[in-house]
Design an enzyme around this catalytic site. Structure first.
Site, PDB file in Angstrom:
ATOM      1  N   ASP A  69       3.741  -6.410   3.733  1.00 13.67           N
ATOM      2  CA  ASP A  69       3.327  -5.337   4.640  1.00 13.67           C
ATOM      3  C   ASP A  69       3.615  -5.702   6.094  1.00 13.67           C
ATOM      4  OD1 ASP A  69       2.160  -2.935   5.442  1.00 13.67           O
ATOM      5  OD2 ASP A  69       0.112  -3.705   5.370  1.00 13.67           O
ATOM      6  N   HIS A 109       0.825  -1.221   0.000  1.00 15.57           N
ATOM      7  CA  HIS A 109       0.000   0.000   0.000  1.00 15.57           C
ATOM      8  C   HIS A 109       0.853   1.261   0.000  1.00 15.57           C
ATOM      9  CE1 HIS A 109       0.338   0.985   4.389  1.00 15.57           C
ATOM     10  NE2 HIS A 109       0.368  -0.328   4.563  1.00 15.57           N
ATOM     11  N   ASP A 135       6.270   1.462   6.308  1.00 20.93           N
ATOM     12  CA  ASP A 135       4.932   0.877   6.230  1.00 20.93           C
ATOM     13  C   ASP A 135       4.100   1.767   5.304  1.00 20.93           C
ATOM     14  OD1 ASP A 135       2.486  -0.334   6.661  1.00 20.93           O
ATOM     15  OD2 ASP A 135       2.253   0.409   8.713  1.00 20.93           O
ATOM     16  N   ASP A 166      -0.200   4.469   1.094  1.00 19.75           N
ATOM     17  CA  ASP A 166      -0.438   5.492   2.107  1.00 19.75           C
ATOM     18  C   ASP A 166       0.353   5.216   3.383  1.00 19.75           C
ATOM     19  OD1 ASP A 166      -2.189   3.245   2.552  1.00 19.75           O
ATOM     20  OD2 ASP A 166      -3.288   4.440   4.015  1.00 19.75           O
ATOM     21  N   GLU A 222      -4.944   2.035   2.806  1.00 11.13           N
ATOM     22  CA  GLU A 222      -4.953   0.833   3.647  1.00 11.13           C
ATOM     23  C   GLU A 222      -5.032   1.199   5.118  1.00 11.13           C
ATOM     24  OE1 GLU A 222      -3.057  -2.464   6.062  1.00 11.13           O
ATOM     25  OE2 GLU A 222      -2.519  -0.355   5.876  1.00 11.13           O
ATOM     26  N   GLU A 223      -4.355   2.271   5.499  1.00 10.13           N
ATOM     27  CA  GLU A 223      -4.268   2.646   6.908  1.00 10.13           C
ATOM     28  C   GLU A 223      -5.601   3.136   7.473  1.00 10.13           C
ATOM     29  OE1 GLU A 223      -1.891   1.904   8.689  1.00 10.13           O
ATOM     30  OE2 GLU A 223      -0.042   1.866   7.517  1.00 10.13           O
ATOM     31  N   HIS A 258       4.362   3.561  12.228  1.00  9.29           N
ATOM     32  CA  HIS A 258       3.380   4.591  12.586  1.00  9.29           C
ATOM     33  C   HIS A 258       3.914   5.681  13.507  1.00  9.29           C
ATOM     34  CE1 HIS A 258      -0.468   2.036  11.583  1.00  9.29           C
ATOM     35  NE2 HIS A 258       0.513   1.867  10.705  1.00  9.29           N
TER      36      HIS A 258
END
Length: 412
Positions: A196, A78, A140, A80, A173-174, A379
């Protein structure tokens, strides 16, 4: 931009932070900018059937280089980055031959310390890519994009036998919308892998059941000097709701297969308050029980309120545990496990304490376990990845492709 590190550093320069609560997909324009760049790169690399959907999903094909029939497989990452921390002006630091001890993140007080993150003890001598302490890194999942892209280039230019391979890079995705507009039929793979995951060796085929819970509380405000029997403090009701949840069942006190209630945000005043929770559990029974428990607490706290004052709960399921869907196709996980073992990588099979696009895609006819990227501490500003871990992820992708072709030849 021909090597793995260059690709990764290029991708993290794009601000692709997704935004919750936005109806359109992708939720931010930055994701479209990266999608267009990836589309151009795939075309320049000579991949075929390169498409970019109106919702920002990029797909492409690496044609087979063998004559015998091989199942079409896919690899997905992903674009984002998480809303939890800024993804703008990411300034990666490269620490070559890590010798242990604290790593200064930029010129401030932030450090990456093995005291806080003991996994660093296992990474001596490796090349670490960190943040400057001001943003997340974006490993990520831009590491997954770089790893897939690099694997496709090496397969295209090398002699490794492989069947047709589909790749996809998804938005949002997030915020739980990555698979919402994913065209499984157009993708055309029999199975796929999201790239991922975290540390080297991670192989994941089960994840949380997930829901979001929004609680709206309407109170009544009057002068506190004459409030007895009249004031209804919405913030006080919010406090009572939170106090009735199990204090130990929160993210910071749970791990493994333990679920939790997580208060993400609370805002308001005497007149009105809002609470946003996420609820997670691995078992479907436990998941449903947690949601019922929240409804029951809200009902209990709301009993006896003046008719103009109330508590309103909105529950939305985000995704479900893909375990049972993936278990119907055991060869998919066995293939990834074998690929790692062939490369002297010990598979670490554990549940994902989160979700992936693959969790949703597995329920739409595309079984999709998750492979490691080599990254850690996603994150946040302590996020980092190792170049060696990324190279191993590339090798696993290539080995899965080779094993798929080899097994098809034997079966044929």
């Amino acid at each position: 931009m021909n090597n793995l590190l260059d690709r990764f550093l290029n991708y993290v320069s794009f601000d692709t932070q997704s935004k919750p609560g936005v109806r359109q997909v992708p939720s931010t324009e930055g994701q479209f900018r990266l999608a267009r760049a990836l589309q151009s790169e795939l075309l320049a690399l000579g991949l075929e059937q390169v498409t970019l959907s109106e919702h920002g999903c990029v797909m492409a094909t690496l044609p087979a280089n063998v004559a015998w029939p091989v199942p079409t497989i896919g690899f997905i990452a992903h674009m984002d980055t998480a809303p939890d921390a800024s993804g703008k002006n990411v300034n990666p630091q490269i620490v070559e031959n890590y010798r242990g001890g604290d790593i200064a993140l930029g010129i401030g007080d932030e450090i990456l310390s093995p005291v806080m993150f003991p996994v660093l003890h296992q990474l001596l001598g490796q090349t670490l890519i960190t943040t400057d302490g001001k943003t997340l890194l974006g490993a990520d999942d831009k590491s997954g994009i770089a790893e897939i892209m690099t694997a496709m280039v090496r397969l295209k230019q090398g002699n490794t036998p492989h069947g047709e391979i589909r790749v996809a890079f998804t938005p949002d995705e997030e915020v739980g919308k990555g698979a919402q507009h994913f065209d499984v039929a157009a993708f055309g793979a029999e199975w796929a892998y999201t790239v991922d995951g975290g540390g080297v060796g991670e192989l994941e085929c089960e994840n949380f059941n997930a829901a979001s819970v929004n609680i709206k509380i309407i109170g009544n405000n009057v002068h506190p000097g004459s409030a007895k029997g009249v004031m209804v403090n919405a913030l006080g009701l919010a406090n009572r709701i939170h106090a009735l949840l199990p204090a130990a069942e929160v993210p910071e006190q749970t791990d493994g297969y333990e679920g939790f209630y997580h208060l993400v945000s609370m805002k308001g005043s005497v007149e009105k308050a809002e609470m946003h929770y996420i609820v997670r559990d691995f078992s479907r029974e436990g998941f449903e029980a947690r949601k019922k428990h929240m409804m029951a607490i809200a009902k209990q706290v709301g009993q006896g309120l003046h008719p103009d004052c109330y508590i309103e709960v909105t529950l939305d399921d985000s995704y479900y545990n893909m375990r049972d869907e993936v278990a119907k196709h055991p060869h998919i996980v066995a293939l990834a496990r074998q690929a790692m073992c062939d490369l002297a990588i010990e598979p670490i099979e554990r549940p994902i304490r989160g979700g992936t696009d693959g969790a949703q895609l597995s329920f739409h006819g595309l079984p999709c376990p998750n492979l490691f990227t080599g990254g850690y501490n996603f994150h946040g500003k302590h996020e980092f990845i190792t170049l060696e871990g990324m190279e191993k992820a590339v090798s696993v992708i290539m080995r899965i492709a080779e094993l798929t072709a080899g097994r098809a030849r034997v079966a044929g």
